[in-house]
Design a protein around this motif. Structure first.
Motif, PDB file in Angstrom:
ATOM      1  N   LEU A   1       0.810  -1.214   0.000  1.00 14.06           N
ATOM      2  CA  LEU A   1       0.000   0.000   0.000  1.00 14.06           C
ATOM      3  C   LEU A   1       0.844   1.265   0.000  1.00 14.06           C
ATOM      4  O   LEU A   1       0.456   2.272  -0.604  1.00 14.06           O
ATOM      5  N   ASP A   2       2.016   1.231   0.643  1.00 14.31           N
ATOM      6  CA  ASP A   2       2.891   2.414   0.626  1.00 14.31           C
ATOM      7  C   ASP A   2       3.363   2.724  -0.787  1.00 14.31           C
ATOM      8  O   ASP A   2       3.381   3.879  -1.202  1.00 14.31           O
ATOM      9  N   VAL A   3       3.734   1.691  -1.533  1.00 12.13           N
ATOM     10  CA  VAL A   3       4.175   1.880  -2.915  1.00 12.13           C
ATOM     11  C   VAL A   3       2.997   2.355  -3.761  1.00 12.13           C
ATOM     12  O   VAL A   3       3.130   3.293  -4.556  1.00 12.13           O
ATOM     13  N   LEU A   4       1.842   1.751  -3.584  1.00 11.55           N
ATOM     14  CA  LEU A   4       0.657   2.156  -4.329  1.00 11.55           C
ATOM     15  C   LEU A   4       0.332   3.629  -4.050  1.00 11.55           C
ATOM     16  O   LEU A   4      -0.018   4.378  -4.966  1.00 11.55           O
ATOM     17  N   THR A   5       0.485   4.055  -2.827  1.00 14.23           N
ATOM     18  CA  THR A   5       0.250   5.457  -2.469  1.00 14.23           C
ATOM     19  C   THR A   5       1.206   6.368  -3.235  1.00 14.23           C
ATOM     20  O   THR A   5       0.783   7.378  -3.812  1.00 14.23           O
ATOM     21  N   ARG A   6       2.489   6.027  -3.267  1.00 11.85           N
ATOM     22  CA  ARG A   6       3.467   6.831  -4.020  1.00 11.85           C
ATOM     23  C   ARG A   6       3.158   6.824  -5.517  1.00 11.85           C
ATOM     24  O   ARG A   6       3.268   7.851  -6.188  1.00 11.85           O
ATOM     25  N   GLU A   7       2.778   5.671  -6.033  1.00  9.25           N
ATOM     26  CA  GLU A   7       2.448   5.560  -7.449  1.00  9.25           C
ATOM     27  C   GLU A   7       1.229   6.415  -7.793  1.00  9.25           C
ATOM     28  O   GLU A   7       1.191   7.056  -8.842  1.00  9.25           O
ATOM     29  N   ALA A   8       0.220   6.419  -6.921  1.00 14.49           N
ATOM     30  CA  ALA A   8      -0.982   7.238  -7.150  1.00 14.49           C
ATOM     31  C   ALA A   8      -0.617   8.719  -7.178  1.00 14.49           C
ATOM     32  O   ALA A   8      -1.080   9.464  -8.040  1.00 14.49           O
ATOM     33  N   ARG A   9       0.223   9.151  -6.250  1.00 18.60           N
ATOM     34  CA  ARG A   9       0.657  10.557  -6.216  1.00 18.60           C
ATOM     35  C   ARG A   9       1.423  10.915  -7.487  1.00 18.60           C
ATOM     36  O   ARG A   9       1.235  11.988  -8.059  1.00 18.60           O
ATOM     37  N   ALA A  10       2.299  10.016  -7.927  1.00 15.34           N
ATOM     38  CA  ALA A  10       3.070  10.268  -9.153  1.00 15.34           C
ATOM     39  C   ALA A  10       2.135  10.367 -10.357  1.00 15.34           C
ATOM     40  O   ALA A  10       2.308  11.242 -11.217  1.00 15.34           O
ATOM     41  N   PHE A  11       1.135   9.494 -10.407  1.00 16.05           N
ATOM     42  CA  PHE A  11       0.174   9.548 -11.511  1.00 16.05           C
ATOM     43  C   PHE A  11      -0.591  10.868 -11.501  1.00 16.05           C
ATOM     44  O   PHE A  11      -0.769  11.497 -12.555  1.00 16.05           O
ATOM     45  N   ILE A  12      -1.062  11.292 -10.354  1.00 15.57           N
ATOM     46  CA  ILE A  12      -1.802  12.553 -10.270  1.00 15.57           C
ATOM     47  C   ILE A  12      -0.929  13.708 -10.764  1.00 15.57           C
ATOM     48  O   ILE A  12      -1.392  14.570 -11.514  1.00 15.57           O
ATOM     49  N   GLY A  13       0.337  13.694 -10.386  1.00 17.69           N
ATOM     50  CA  GLY A  13       1.263  14.716 -10.876  1.00 17.69           C
ATOM     51  C   GLY A  13       1.409  14.668 -12.380  1.00 17.69           C
ATOM     52  O   GLY A  13       1.389  15.708 -13.047  1.00 17.69           O
ATOM     53  N   PHE A  14       1.542  13.477 -12.925  1.00 16.84           N
ATOM     54  CA  PHE A  14       1.691  13.309 -14.375  1.00 16.84           C
ATOM     55  C   PHE A  14       0.447  13.798 -15.107  1.00 16.84           C
ATOM     56  O   PHE A  14       0.537  14.519 -16.103  1.00 16.84           O
ATOM     57  N   ALA A  15      -0.721  13.403 -14.618  1.00 21.75           N
ATOM     58  CA  ALA A  15      -1.976  13.821 -15.258  1.00 21.75           C
ATOM     59  C   ALA A  15      -2.141  15.336 -15.192  1.00 21.75           C
ATOM     60  O   ALA A  15      -2.593  15.960 -16.155  1.00 21.75           O
ATOM     61  N   THR A  16      -1.747  15.929 -14.089  1.00 25.14           N
ATOM     62  CA  THR A  16      -1.833  17.379 -13.932  1.00 25.14           C
ATOM     63  C   THR A  16      -0.913  18.088 -14.925  1.00 25.14           C
ATOM     64  O   THR A  16      -1.273  19.114 -15.504  1.00 25.14           O
ATOM     65  N   GLU A  17       0.272  17.520 -15.141  1.00 21.53           N
ATOM     66  CA  GLU A  17       1.254  18.112 -16.058  1.00 21.53           C
ATOM     67  C   GLU A  17       0.896  17.888 -17.526  1.00 21.53           C
ATOM     68  O   GLU A  17       1.528  18.485 -18.404  1.00 21.53           O
ATOM     69  N   HIS A  18      -0.089  17.029 -17.803  1.00 19.94           N
ATOM     70  CA  HIS A  18      -0.466  16.702 -19.179  1.00 19.94           C
ATOM     71  C   HIS A  18      -1.968  16.932 -19.398  1.00 19.94           C
ATOM     72  O   HIS A  18      -2.722  15.980 -19.667  1.00 19.94           O
ATOM     73  N   PRO A  19      -2.406  18.184 -19.310  1.00 19.88           N
ATOM     74  CA  PRO A  19      -3.836  18.470 -19.460  1.00 19.88           C
ATOM     75  C   PRO A  19      -4.363  18.182 -20.864  1.00 19.88           C
ATOM     76  O   PRO A  19      -5.583  18.105 -21.065  1.00 19.88           O
ATOM     77  N   ASP A  20      -3.473  18.005 -21.824  1.00 18.91           N
ATOM     78  CA  ASP A  20      -3.869  17.685 -23.195  1.00 18.91           C
ATOM     79  C   ASP A  20      -4.255  16.216 -23.360  1.00 18.91           C
ATOM     80  O   ASP A  20      -4.815  15.834 -24.390  1.00 18.91           O
ATOM     81  N   LEU A  21      -3.965  15.397 -22.361  1.00 16.43           N
ATOM     82  CA  LEU A  21      -4.311  13.977 -22.409  1.00 16.43           C
ATOM     83  C   LEU A  21      -5.527  13.711 -21.528  1.00 16.43           C
ATOM     84  O   LEU A  21      -5.771  14.423 -20.548  1.00 16.43           O
ATOM     85  N   HIS A  22      -6.258  12.656 -21.871  1.00 13.22           N
ATOM     86  CA  HIS A  22      -7.426  12.237 -21.098  1.00 13.22           C
ATOM     87  C   HIS A  22      -7.155  10.830 -20.584  1.00 13.22           C
ATOM     88  O   HIS A  22      -6.910   9.910 -21.378  1.00 13.22           O
ATOM     89  N   PHE A  23      -7.168  10.658 -19.277  1.00 10.97           N
ATOM     90  CA  PHE A  23      -6.781   9.399 -18.637  1.00 10.97           C
ATOM     91  C   PHE A  23      -8.017   8.619 -18.197  1.00 10.97           C
ATOM     92  O   PHE A  23      -8.916   9.168 -17.573  1.00 10.97           O
ATOM     93  N   LEU A  24      -8.021   7.324 -18.504  1.00  7.75           N
ATOM     94  CA  LEU A  24      -9.092   6.424 -18.082  1.00  7.75           C
ATOM     95  C   LEU A  24      -8.536   5.522 -16.983  1.00  7.75           C
ATOM     96  O   LEU A  24      -7.871   4.517 -17.250  1.00  7.75           O
ATOM     97  N   LEU A  25      -8.776   5.907 -15.743  1.00 10.20           N
ATOM     98  CA  LEU A  25      -8.294   5.156 -14.582  1.00 10.20           C
ATOM     99  C   LEU A  25      -9.186   3.945 -14.357  1.00 10.20           C
ATOM    100  O   LEU A  25     -10.398   4.082 -14.181  1.00 10.20           O
ATOM    101  N   THR A  26      -8.602   2.770 -14.365  1.00 11.14           N
ATOM    102  CA  THR A  26      -9.328   1.537 -14.059  1.00 11.14           C
ATOM    103  C   THR A  26      -9.293   1.333 -12.540  1.00 11.14           C
ATOM    104  O   THR A  26      -8.561   2.029 -11.837  1.00 11.14           O
ATOM    105  N   PRO A  27     -10.057   0.382 -12.008  1.00  8.62           N
ATOM    106  CA  PRO A  27     -10.043   0.162 -10.559  1.00  8.62           C
ATOM    107  C   PRO A  27      -8.740  -0.532 -10.106  1.00  8.62           C
ATOM    108  O   PRO A  27      -8.729  -1.682  -9.669  1.00  8.62           O
ATOM    109  N   VAL A  28      -7.641   0.198 -10.235  1.00 11.02           N
ATOM    110  CA  VAL A  28      -6.321  -0.345  -9.914  1.00 11.02           C
ATOM    111  C   VAL A  28      -6.275  -0.846  -8.475  1.00 11.02           C
ATOM    112  O   VAL A  28      -6.835  -0.228  -7.575  1.00 11.02           O
ATOM    113  N   GLY A  29      -5.628  -1.973  -8.280  1.00 13.80           N
ATOM    114  CA  GLY A  29      -5.455  -2.519  -6.943  1.00 13.80           C
ATOM    115  C   GLY A  29      -6.621  -3.332  -6.436  1.00 13.80           C
ATOM    116  O   GLY A  29      -6.519  -3.964  -5.381  1.00 13.80           O
TER     117      GLY A  29
END
Length: 122
Positions: free
Chosen positions: A62-90
């Protein structure tokens, strides 16, 4: 809040399929297999953006998943030109519940669709 379709079989040019992976990037089943077969996920890469996919390590705790989720949110924020389809990860083989995982994605930007099972916890 936009909801990710239950089944994704194709993507528009600006869409990215976000799936749960293992750290080794062995995309043998479930959404990971779909990502590898259809959306450019790279075998051996268990993190980040590849082709029209984005891998989140859900199998290293869960600690790694938490870091990965934060990194993804940062990536999505930095790429507003892309549209992300988040699946029920985990929430598959990793064994977590939507209640445990959804809160890790609180604050996703508007260019991220979320699974219906996460909505009550966001």
């Amino acid at each position: 809040m936009e909801i990710t379709p239950d089944v994704v079989v194709s993507l528009r040019a600006d869409e990215v399929f976000v799936f749960g992976s293992n750290a080794a990037g062995q995309h043998g089943g479930g959404a990971a297999r779909v990502a590898h077969e259809r959306f450019g996920a790279v075998w051996g890469e268990g993190h980040g953006h590849h082709g029209q996919s984005y891998a989140i390590d859900t199998m290293s705790g869960l600690d790694v998943l938490t870091r990965e989720a934060r990194a993804f949110i940062g990536f999505a924020t930095e790429h507003p030109d892309l549209h992300f389809l988040l699946t029920p990860v985990g929430c598959g083989i990793a064994g977590y519940t939507p209640e445990q995982v959804a809160v890790l994605f609180a604050g996703v930007p508007e260019n991220v669709a979320v699974p219906a099972s996460f909505v009550p916890y966001l």
